[in-house]
Design an enzyme around this catalytic site. Structure first.
Site, PDB file in Angstrom:
ATOM      1  N   THR A  78       0.817  -1.214   0.000  1.00  0.00           N
ATOM      2  CA  THR A  78       0.000   0.000   0.000  1.00  0.00           C
ATOM      3  C   THR A  78       0.852   1.268   0.000  1.00  0.00           C
ATOM      4  O   THR A  78       1.828   1.379   0.740  1.00  0.00           O
ATOM      5  CB  THR A  78      -0.913   0.016   1.229  1.00  0.00           C
ATOM      6  OG1 THR A  78      -1.742  -1.142   1.192  1.00  0.00           O
ATOM      7  CG2 THR A  78      -1.779   1.261   1.254  1.00  0.00           C
ATOM      8  N   SER A  84      -5.955   0.654  -3.021  1.00  0.00           N
ATOM      9  CA  SER A  84      -6.624  -0.431  -3.749  1.00  0.00           C
ATOM     10  C   SER A  84      -6.116  -0.574  -5.183  1.00  0.00           C
ATOM     11  O   SER A  84      -6.177  -1.659  -5.755  1.00  0.00           O
ATOM     12  CB  SER A  84      -8.133  -0.180  -3.761  1.00  0.00           C
ATOM     13  OG  SER A  84      -8.648  -0.135  -2.445  1.00  0.00           O
ATOM     14  N   GLU A  90      -6.459  -5.395   3.580  1.00  0.00           N
ATOM     15  CA  GLU A  90      -6.548  -6.551   2.681  1.00  0.00           C
ATOM     16  C   GLU A  90      -7.705  -6.385   1.702  1.00  0.00           C
ATOM     17  O   GLU A  90      -8.391  -7.344   1.356  1.00  0.00           O
ATOM     18  CB  GLU A  90      -6.691  -7.854   3.479  1.00  0.00           C
ATOM     19  CG  GLU A  90      -5.372  -8.444   3.934  1.00  0.00           C
ATOM     20  CD  GLU A  90      -4.465  -8.862   2.791  1.00  0.00           C
ATOM     21  OE1 GLU A  90      -4.923  -9.552   1.865  1.00  0.00           O
ATOM     22  OE2 GLU A  90      -3.285  -8.478   2.817  1.00  0.00           O
TER      23      GLU A  90
END
Length: 642
Positions: free
Chosen positions: A136, A142, A421
């Site tokens: 990330t 995302s 996640e």
């Protein structure tokens, strides 16, 4: 609470699933004072405690199950996920920290590396090497495909140069990065010969043995968070950091000494999704741990409600247990029913993962289906945890707000599960996209326009044709000795059909909406306009998968009393799910107003019927009373109101 032990044992065995022996062993081994959290520690002390706890867990052998025999493991990925999930009963900081080390960091090396990385696996297993998983970024969470960190190959030295070119390319929220990690599995754009080859994973040392940043590496601490005080989340920036060529995890792409790039997967998009697909175990584990946290909360709240008395019954002048009140039953028992459903769904998911990751299932379609199912269940389980733990906290009144009773800690620690996640909204959209494309290989790499066009031409009823739900409905009908009354919601086949009808209708109408809009606007506008519809279709699909798993799980229960009780719990799950969506069912004429009223009546009857079985159902959840660690359950004076 402890009546009908044999029935509870049968139910617990069913909920424990294929790896029930590991769960039973974990209940014994993890019920250890040294493994539970201490809410009075500050976050620095909590981090040190969790690291010490990990060393205890490392000796128990659960982590080794997730790695190949060649790398010092025992090649039992299903057992690894199951065993480590049980840490959620002790302290979620310990679960997250262990998951980062052995699941994310270790999983990246194991699944994306090759034999040249075997020594790294052996060192991380024993905790000789502490690592973190640096995917990330501040600007890209995302959207992994567009990460900005670069790893540029220098043929003059046969090294990669890892660099953070912008402020937004800083690796952010990385568990382990603030203090303990010595190495990071860094996801970066691989560049060689002036050409980008997409996102790959690299092993980048970040600290020396004294804990100091290595040259070119800058780490910082994310500081206090809303929960998980024992996890040292941090940030990392790279300034022209050089690493050996061999530090590329090269299972799906490699660079020769002269800079030549090779890959067994020619299509860059397919290579990217294959890379991410191998890391699906992390997403499966997050959902499982969230559901485990909810089971702890339910076990505490229901045990408390069974002993806590409030107000007198005017007929006999005795105080009434909270769980005897209809409102309290409706607050907690539907969440209990969903906990049962999600346990069966998780067992099925872990079984599918084990088949894929041990090579027993080699069909590429099975891998894609696993990724979709893992995304959907992660959404369902983490939302369930958030809603359930909050309801449990409220249902325990002021006692629920005391840290000594664990509920507020569970609430804080699981809150982030809905966004790490994979953000739940993004994952629901991923599920819906796979649904709309009907798992078709030929459309997986289409651009936005091509995808919208394909979705719009999808055949009617494709949901049932591709998922096997039609066969399940028929089997349920065949099992009954009576004809199916379409108005009788107590029939399991009618229930499954109602869930499937909603999914099918939403999927088809979403496709038609995309088609109509695409004629007027560009593909992004068409998708954006229908996003709410698409997300609802994804949610309906998830509900249907969970119900199917529940039905299949019940079929494997041999004890008739346990099976009958599980059937009633399944009815409660169905009725509560329909009640939550009854406005949709009425608006789209799948249900009359009168039938909707019967759902409410049926739900009330079901909680009333299950009230005497509450003790058995709590025992079946499988959280030992000694592991609950809630002071109010030991307090004999639970009579006065607040």
């Amino acid at each position: 609470m402890g009546t009908e032990t044999s029935t509870a044992d049968h139910l617990r065995a069913a909920l424990d699933g294929p790896w029930r022996e590991i769960r039973e062993r974990a209940r014994r081994e993890l019920d250890d004072e040294r493994l539970f959290g201490d809410p009075f520690l500050d976050y620095k002390q909590a981090r040190a405690r969790v690291l010490d706890q990990m060393r205890l867990v490392a000796e128990m052998g659960y982590a080794e199950k997730g790695f190949s025999v060649a790398h010092g493991g025992t090649a039992d990925p299903g057992g690894a996920v199951t065993g480590l999930e049980m840490l959620a009963y002790t302290d979620l900081s310990l679960w997250v920290k262990s998951g980062v080390q052995w699941g994310l960091f270790g999983g990246a090396v194991e699944n994306l590396g090759t034999d040249r990385h075997a020594d790294v696996v052996k060192r991380l297993l024993s905790l000789d090497l502490l690592g973190c998983f640096a995917m990330t970024e501040s600007g890209h969470g995302s959207d992994v495909a567009n990460l900005e960190t670069t790893a540029t190959f220098d043929p003059a030295t046969a090294e990669f140069v890892v660099h953070s070119p912008t402020d937004s390319s800083r690796k952010d929220y990385i568990g382990g990065a603030a203090e303990h990690a010595r190495m990071a599995a860094v996801f970066a754009q691989l560049i060689t010969g002036g050409e980008s080859r997409g996102v790959h994973c690299f092993l980048v040392p970040i600290r020396d043995e004294e804990g100091n940043d290595l040259p070119g590496v800058s780490t910082s601490d994310c500081g206090l968070k809303g929960g998980l005080p024992g996890v040292d989340n941090g940030r990392i920036r790279f300034d022209q950091v050089r690493i050996p060529r061999e530090n590329l995890l090269n299972r799906y792409g490699d660079v020769d000494a002269d800079g030549t790039y090779t890959s067994s997967i020619e299509n860059p998009s397919r290579r990217f999704f294959t890379t991410l697909g191998t890391l699906v175990r992390g997403r499966i584990s997050v959902g499982g741990a969230a559901a485990a946290g909810a089971r702890v909360a339910l076990s505490i709240a229901l045990r408390y409600a069974d002993k806590r008395r409030q107000f007198s019954d005017p007929d006999n002048d005795t105080e009434v247990p909270l769980l005897d009140y209809r409102a309290h039953q409706r607050r907690l028992l539907p969440h209990l029913a969903r906990a049962f459903a999600l346990s069966f769904a998780q067992n099925d998911l872990v079984r599918r993962m084990d088949l894929v990751q041990t090579g027993q299932e080699t069909d590429p379609a099975a891998q894609r289906a696993l990724e979709k199912r893992a995304a959907g269940l992660k959404v369902a389980q983490t939302r369930h945890a958030t809603r359930t733990i909050q309801e449990c906290r409220e249902s325990c009144g002021g006692a629920g707000y005391l840290t000594e009773n664990r509920l507020v800690t569970l609430k804080a620690d699981t809150d982030v599960f809905t966004t790490f996640e994979g953000d739940n909204v993004v994952l629901t959209q991923l599920v819906a996209k796979e649904l709309l494309t009907a798992y078709a290989d030929e459309v997986r790499d289409l651009d936005a326009l091509g995808w919208v066009q394909f979705a719009a031409t999808m055949a009617r009823d494709v949901v049932r044709e591709t998922s096997g739900v039609r066969q399940l409905i028929q089997r349920l009908r065949d099992r009954s000795d009576q004809g199916v009354d379409e108005g009788n919601l107590s029939r399991r086949s009618v229930q499954v059909q109602l869930f499937a009808d909603r999914e099918d209708y939403l999927t088809r109408t979403a496709a038609h909406r995309l088609q109509a809009r695409a004629k007027e606007t560009g593909p992004f506008e068409a998708f954006n306009n229908a996003q709410d519809h698409i997300l609802t279709a994804g949610e309906a699909h998830i509900d249907r998968l969970v119900l199917e798993a529940f039905v299949e799980g019940i079929a494997e229960i041999e004890d008739p009393d346990a099976r009958e009780l599980a059937e009633t719990v399944c009815d409660l799950f169905v009725y509560s799910a329909i009640e939550q969506n009854q406005a949709w069912y009425i608006m789209h004429r799948f249900m009359s107003v009168e039938r909707a009223k019967s759902v409410r009546r049926g739900l009330n009857e079901l909680v009333d019927r299950l009230r005497p079985q509450a003790a058995t159902l709590v025992e079946a959840l499988g959280v030992p009373e000694t592991m609950l660690r809630a002071a109010m359950l030991d307090d004999a004076s639970v009579h006065q109101g607040d």
